[in-house]
Design an enzyme around this catalytic site. Structure first.
Site, PDB file in Angstrom:
ATOM      1  N   TYR A  32     -50.493  33.312   5.158  1.00 56.07           N
ATOM      2  CA  TYR A  32     -51.890  33.768   4.537  1.00 56.07           C
ATOM      3  C   TYR A  32     -52.175  32.640   3.217  1.00 56.07           C
ATOM      4  CZ  TYR A  32     -55.675  35.822   1.784  1.00 56.07           C
ATOM      5  OH  TYR A  32     -56.735  36.492   1.231  1.00 56.07           O
TER       6      TYR A  32
ATOM      7  N   GLU B 290     -60.574  31.217   2.888  1.00 60.64           N
ATOM      8  CA  GLU B 290     -59.246  32.013   3.169  1.00 60.64           C
ATOM      9  C   GLU B 290     -58.948  31.390   4.722  1.00 60.64           C
ATOM     10  OE1 GLU B 290     -60.306  35.991   4.304  1.00 60.64           O
ATOM     11  OE2 GLU B 290     -58.464  36.763   3.014  1.00 60.64           O
TER      12      GLU B 290
END
Lengths: 388, 290
Positions: free
Chosen positions: A101, A189
């Site tokens: 992530y 993101e």
């Protein structure tokens, strides 16, 4: 401004991020052709400006053109949390070794960009933050210095990466920070960022949000705004420079100033009603602007009464009252309208309203009384015309 | 006493010849604010309402000794105007401009750390100490001098609440609009600290809204550092997730940013939290023992 996955990826690629090859498709046939061209296993992904598409069934992994067509037939037109899918992104496959992530956001309290990296990718990061906070590396960047090489090393090594993974994630970090800065993003993101079996680090799914206030210097991005996907009333409000957000209640709300309007919505809810919208008409008593706002608010068919909450500041209450009367006359609205006018010259304003108002306009002195009245009137309309 | 601006304020207006700048300069002068200079690049040497106009802030400071500035410069140039003001040694800067890019503000916020200056805003109504100084776009008629400090992320909601206070005969020491943007120069905590030190301020009203976690940080500060009673109000309980509610900073994006979470944090810290603007005035009266 939120970007679709395919738009965000195209921008990220221009900053050097590696992605899988992909094609946007608006019809099942286009999706089939895309799968054919890409070859092998591909993902057919719903393009919507909201999260949770995977759980909603908006992503399918397919093995040939026929399956791609079937998947696109199913996904196109789907409703995902109130968003209709009008395009899918058909993307090539990869053999995944590991999922990470990575995001960069604006940390409002620290007033700096914040990088979050985790080796626990592919899942909800808020969940990781709760269950395994030690798995997230957090780094603030000095916006005047930019991301420094040692910070990249700190992130990569404290996450325990080595070899291809360390190099690939490091490169991705540098590119992503450049993109964050260059795009005036408030969020970039990548989840998941993947390490493939052959040692590449790829952006598999990404989300890019560009700061609305910066769009004047990113006209190419501003042009990506999807007019069709926008709510028609919100779209019209945006075009005329009004702040309008549609909600699902039946009490239409207008006022001056964002805080006051937010507070008005709350007071209506406390009075047992449901606000139909947020609408800030700004300062001034411009009859034309108020007419347009009234028109937008009442073009929402759910609206059964309107609450107009004005605080006269520099614009005096009497001027506001005249502007409002002229706007009501111009729009010819028949729905009940409750006006609450307070502040500078409010008494004079209320007198003007009382002397000249048509029957459907009611005045109240306080916000609370006005909210109660608007809620009652909304119920009344519904009862009298059979709950249209 | 008052905070940030008082009778010693020598004000410079950046963007004095623009529509907003000109209009509000007139109003600030009417309030008795000591406006000593204006800046509009290219219009140096002119006069505006009897105020000398300069091309640069440095030039204006050298001639007039200005020690505070208020900025009415359009968004693409506003961050530069703040940098210019900071580099000229301004002590207090109020940036009224709405719509400055977030990245510009992060750079500004970073640079302020190297200066002895307080930036209020952007996207704010400014600072007003009734009867002393007005460095704002606030309607001064609704204010009356007194002992309640007001700090808020919203302009009109401040007016609404100040008006209710005034109608109850409760005056204000200073009202500070800190601004509705995600990145602002000064947050609740710094202003609360100034009110705590101000002998004239006997109660503080804090007006927050959805977005960020500044209210939670303030709640902890009030609980640990303040003796002055605080009354709070939060707007935006009905705001849906992911939608900007007028102010660029008013957006629900995660648990902490909701009105519920903020109100809960405030009440948890023992702060009186009102459910509507009228109740704020009642709670202030109660806190002051009136």
């Amino acid at each position: 401004m939120d970007l679709y996955e395919y738009q965000g990826k195209e921008l990220l690629r221009s900053y050097g991020l590696e992605t899988l090859p992909g094609v946007v498709a608006g019809t099942p046939e286009e999706a089939a052709r895309a799968a054919e061209t890409l070859g092998g296993t591909v993902a057919v992904k719903a393009q919507v400006l909201i999260g949770g598409r995977g759980k909603a069934g908006g992503i399918a992994v397919v093995h040939n053109a026929t399956e791609a067509r079937e998947a696109a037939e199913r996904i196109l037109g789907m409703d995902i949390r109130g968003h209709t899918v009008r395009r899918v992104y058909v993307e090539g496959g990869a053999e995944i070794e590991k999922e990470y992530y990575l995001s960069i956001t604006v940390d409002r309290a620290a007033k700096r960009p914040l990088i979050l990296f985790s080796t626990e990718g592919g899942v909800d990061i808020e969940e990781v933050a709760e269950t395994k906070p030690e798995a997230i590396v957090r780094t603030h960047v000095d916006p005047l210095l930019g991301l420094l090489p040692y910070q990249v090393r700190e992130i990569v090594f404290s996450a325990g990466l080595t070899g291809d993974a360390a190099k690939g994630v490091g490169r991705t970090l540098n590119s992503l920070y450049k993109a964050f800065e260059g795009l005036d993003a408030s969020l970039v993101e990548i989840n998941p960022l993947v390490l493939t079996k052959d040692g590449h680090v790829l952006t598999l799914d990404s989300k890019v949000t560009v700061d609305d206030s910066s769009l004047y210097r990113h006209t190419d991005i501003a042009d990506l705004h999807d007019v069709e996907a926008a709510d028609p009333q919100e779209q019209r409000a945006q075009e005329v420079g009004l702040q309008y957000v549609k909600l699902d209640g039946n009490v239409g709300i207008l006022g001056n100033g964002a805080g006051l309007v937010m507070s008005t919505l709350d007071v209506v809810a406390q009075a047992g009603g449901k606000p139909a919208n947020f609408c800030d008409v700004g300062g001034g008593a411009d009859a034309e602007k108020i007419s347009t706002a009234l028109d937008i608010v009442t073009s929402n068919e759910q609206v059964e009464s309107v609450l107009f909450n004005i605080f006269g500041g520099i614009t005096r209450g009497d001027e506001v009252a005249r502007g409002l009367l002229s706007a009501i006359e111009r729009t010819g609205i028949e729905l009940p309208i409750v006006v609450r006018l307070d502040g500078t010259n409010a008494e004079e304003g209320r007198r003007i309203l009382a002397e000249n108002t048509p029957d459907n306009v009611h005045t109240e002195e306080t916000m609370l009384d006005a909210a109660r009245r608007a809620v009652e009137l909304a119920r009344g309309t519904r009862d009298s015309d059979g709950g249209r | 006493m008052a905070i940030l601006v008082d009778s010693g304020t020598r004000l410079l207006v950046q963007g004095i010849t623009g529509r907003e700048g000109a209009f509000h300069t007139g109003r600030m002068l009417e309030s008795g604010t000591n406006v000593v200079a204006g800046v509009t690049p290219g219009k140096g040497g002119q006069n505006h309402d009897g105020i000398p106009v300069f091309d640069t802030v440095a030039g204006a400071v050298a001639e007039t000794g200005a020690n505070a500035s208020v900025i009415f410069v359009p968004p693409p140039f506003a961050a530069d105007a703040v940098f210019e003001s900071l580099d000229s040694g301004m002590g207090t800067i109020c940036c009224i401009t709405e719509g400055i890019p977030v990245h510009d503000m992060m750079r500004v916020a970073d640079f302020i750390g190297t200066k002895e200056a307080t930036l209020i805003g952007p996207n704010c109504p400014g600072v007003l100490s009734p009867g002393k100084s007005n460095v704002s776009i606030m309607p001064r008629d609704i204010f009356t001098p007194g002992n309640v400090g007001v700090v808020s992320r919203s302009g009109t909601l401040t007016y609404q609440i100040v008006n209710e206070l005034t109608q109850r005969g409760i005056g204000q020491s200073t009202a500070v609009g800190i601004g509705g943007d995600p990145i602002i120069g000064t947050n609740f905590i710094e202003i609360l600290g100034k009110f705590e030190e101000d002998p004239e301020t006997e109660c503080v009203v804090m007006i927050g809204e959805i977005g960020g976690n500044a209210e939670q940080l303030a709640a902890a500060y009030v609980q640990n550092e303040m003796k002055t009673p605080v009354v709070a109000y939060i707007a935006g309980f009905t705001a849906p997730e992911g939608k900007t509610m007028g102010h660029a900073g008013a957006i629900v994006s995660g648990g902490e940013s909701t009105a519920e979470a903020k109100s809960e944090a405030l009440r948890g810290a023992g702060i009186r939290a009102a459910t509507n603007p009228s109740e704020v005035a009642e709670l202030v009266a109660e806190a002051l023992g009136r």
